[in-house]
Design an enzyme around this catalytic site. Structure first.
Site, PDB file in Angstrom:
ATOM      1  N   SER A 239       8.056  54.923 -72.498  1.00  0.00           N
ATOM      2  CA  SER A 239       8.600  53.597 -72.191  1.00  0.00           C
ATOM      3  C   SER A 239       7.454  52.608 -71.986  1.00  0.00           C
ATOM      4  CB  SER A 239       9.536  53.681 -70.976  1.00  0.00           C
ATOM      5  OG  SER A 239      10.286  52.495 -70.848  1.00  0.00           O
ATOM      6  N   GLU A 362      18.639  55.099 -77.395  1.00  0.00           N
ATOM      7  CA  GLU A 362      17.744  54.457 -76.426  1.00  0.00           C
ATOM      8  C   GLU A 362      18.475  53.572 -75.410  1.00  0.00           C
ATOM      9  OE1 GLU A 362      14.489  54.239 -75.671  1.00  0.00           O
ATOM     10  OE2 GLU A 362      13.822  55.759 -77.092  1.00  0.00           O
TER      11      GLU A 362
END
Length: 580
Positions: A239, A362
């Site tokens: 991330s 996601e």
């Protein structure tokens, strides 16, 4: 060492850091006799790891799951007082043995993304790292190293949440590695551009990137003492950690500090990054709101005099970040010298093997966080909300740098294509945009450096968001972390739950097998720059054509062509919409 020349640019970047850390090494080595005499009479239990003498002093950790774990080793001085919004400085050497068995405090943060991170913290003294090593080399050369940057939008998260004991062993199919996790400054304390600070004569703005480079410098100087090989350092992150890896890939001051890069969910996150003007506007606005107008030394003194609580008050709330936080490295011209696309096209980046990809769904992480904070009672996106949420100009987290829905989205993503489920349809839009940007970045790199792409497609793993109406995590952002870092469940309030029953559980036997396969790939990549160790199977090297292939991380493993990947994520549509 990777390069003996890397000390030269770092002397320019951290003039005090490099000189002082070498002085600290001399002091620590001179004190070794005293350390030995202190350590000798103390019994070594099965729970105590060997004492290691670093450049700062001696540390004693604990042994967990067959791995020596050293927690809370300082890699920089506390960035407090006059050192706030300054490049990291070397830690003060210590005498005797430093106990390194317990995690240290998280860096200051307020917005914890529900159960992903937390609790909130007001601690500025947080620049510490953790080392996981079996201590074994098996008669072979020293072990490869994985340095991991935690995620959390660069405004939340902590190294303590990442248990690397299993990763350090290489699992059943990989090789032993030394794993380093660390904290770095977050939010406004980590990224701030303001003329009063920028004109002080030091590298400015991207302080958290400098923290990351200071941790890497510590690794170069110390990791051999933990059986690690400083010439085989993979910098990885998930991330926000992924785009921090990207920033270091194009940062001249990171040259020589690592030589493999892992961008986990996702290379797309560093497809573009804020401009210097954007960062300056945000930083100046913050200072005015904090009661520190102006641009002189008095303003800098005012900013450094603010309490951490006051900074966090302006940074955001427990549920959302504020407008002064840009949440990622920005183009300052020196630490991050240019936009990523310019670096990839021009070839002006630190060349090394790259491994990257993301998860199949996601954005269910973000739709889940939004629903988490919608109640009680919690409510999913409704069919009546869907048209306005997909209108041109509406918010889209991964649609371009401006985060706005492009034209034509409603026609591309009718609810009828997604079983009438607006939660699934909405997350598909931004997920697909991110996946196409990811492919763009990886195929920019593929002709220049060995590049390996993956698609984490397994949709049934336990997840730490609670069971909520209409919410289906699938292969959500962050769900893959637990396959590398044992039992990852977000922060202190996270509990991994079965997606169907909503009851707590860990990985089952099939999921453990997938975990071992992933750990093998990550550790082999750290060792050789190839996730297979050698050869082109099971993970094929990516090329820039449609016949290139992604590894599909699922039960069982497989691969897919770039052509199939593009069709799955509507890249023909998004290629015309995404701007780099």
């Amino acid at each position: 060492m990777i390069s003996s020349s890397f000390f030269v640019p770092h002397e320019r970047l951290y003039p005090r850091y490099t000189r002082k850390v070498m002085m600290g090494a001399s002091l620590a080595l001179a004190a070794l006799g005293a350390v030995s005499s202190i350590a000798a009479p103390q019994p070594r239990s099965e729970y105590t790891s060997p004492i290691v003498t670093t450049t700062g002093g001696a540390v004693r950790g604990v042994r967990e799951n067959g791995v020596n774990v050293y927690r809370g080793i300082p890699y920089a001085a506390p960035p407090v007082g006059e050192l706030r919004w300054q490049p990291p400085q070397p830690p003060k050497p210590w005498q005797g043995i430093r106990e390194a068995s317990k995690p240290t405090a998280s860096c200051a943060q307020v917005t914890t993304l529900g159960p992903f991170a937390g609790p909130a913290s007001i601690q500025e003294d947080c620049l510490y790292l953790n080392v996981y090593t079996t201590g074994k080399t098996g008669g072979k050369a020293a072990k490869p190293v994985i340095v991991w940057i935690h995620g959390g939008g660069n405004f939340t998260g902590a190294a303590k949440d990442y248990d690397a004991t299993k990763l350090a062993t290489g699992g059943t199919d990989g090789i032993d590695a030394v794993v380093v996790t660390f904290n770095y400054r977050l939010g406004l304390l980590g990224t701030l551009s303001h003329p009063a600070l920028n004109t002080e004569g030091h590298p400015w703005g991207n302080y958290q990137t400098l923290d990351q480079q200071a941790a890497l410098l510590w690794v170069q100087q110390n990791i051999a003492r933990f059986a690690g090989d400083p010439s085989k350092v993979a910098l990885g992150g998930q991330s926000a950690g992924a785009y921090d890896v990207g920033a270091n890939l194009i940062s001249p001051s990171a040259k020589g500090l690592f030589n493999r890069a892992i961008l986990q969910s996702s290379p797309a996150f560093f497809a573009w990054t804020p401009s210097a003007a954007t960062a300056l506007t945000a930083g100046t606005g913050f200072a005015v709101a904090a009661g520190c107008p102006g641009s002189d030394s008095a303003t800098a003194k005012c900013l450094r005099g603010l309490s951490v609580a006051r900074i966090l008050q302006l940074q955001g709330t427990p549920t959302a970040g504020g407008s002064y936080v840009i949440g990622r490295p920005f183009v300052d011209g020196t630490i991050v010298p240019m936009q990523p696309e310019e670096a990839w096209v021009s070839g002006k980046f630190n060349r090394m093997p790259v491994m990257g990809g993301s998860v199949r769904d996601e954005v269910t992480f973000f739709t889940g966080i939004n629903e988490y904070f919608s109640g009680p009672p919690q409510a999913p996106i409704s069919a009546s909300q869907y048209p306005s949420m997909t209108a041109p100009g509406a918010f889209c987290i991964y649609c371009n740098a401006n985060r706005k829905m492009p034209e034509g989205i409603a026609e591309q993503y009718p609810l009828s294509d997604h079983n009438g489920d607006p939660m699934i349809a909405y997350q598909r839009i931004s997920t697909d945009a991110a996946r196409c940007a990811e492919l763009h970045v990886l195929q920019r790199l593929a002709p220049q450096v060995p590049t390996y792409a993956y698609d984490f497609a397994y949709r049934n793993a336990p997840f730490y968001l609670p069971k909520m109406p209409g919410y289906k995590p699938g292969a959500s952002h962050t769900i893959d972390i637990q396959f590398l870092f044992t039992g990852f469940h977000g922060g202190e309030l996270g509990v991994n739950l079965d997606q169907m029953s909503g009851m707590p559980r860990g990985l089952n036997s099939d999921e453990e097998k997938l975990s071992h396969q992933m750990i093998a790939a990550w550790t082999h990549f750290a060792d050789t720059g190839n996730p297979n160790g050698s050869g082109d199977a099971p993970w094929p090297r990516l090329n820039e054509g449609n016949d290139g292939r992604y590894l599909v991380q699922d039960i069982p493993m497989s691969s897919k062509s770039v052509a199939a990947f593009r069709a799955d994520h509507k890249c023909d549509f998004f290629d015309a919409q995404l701007q780099y």
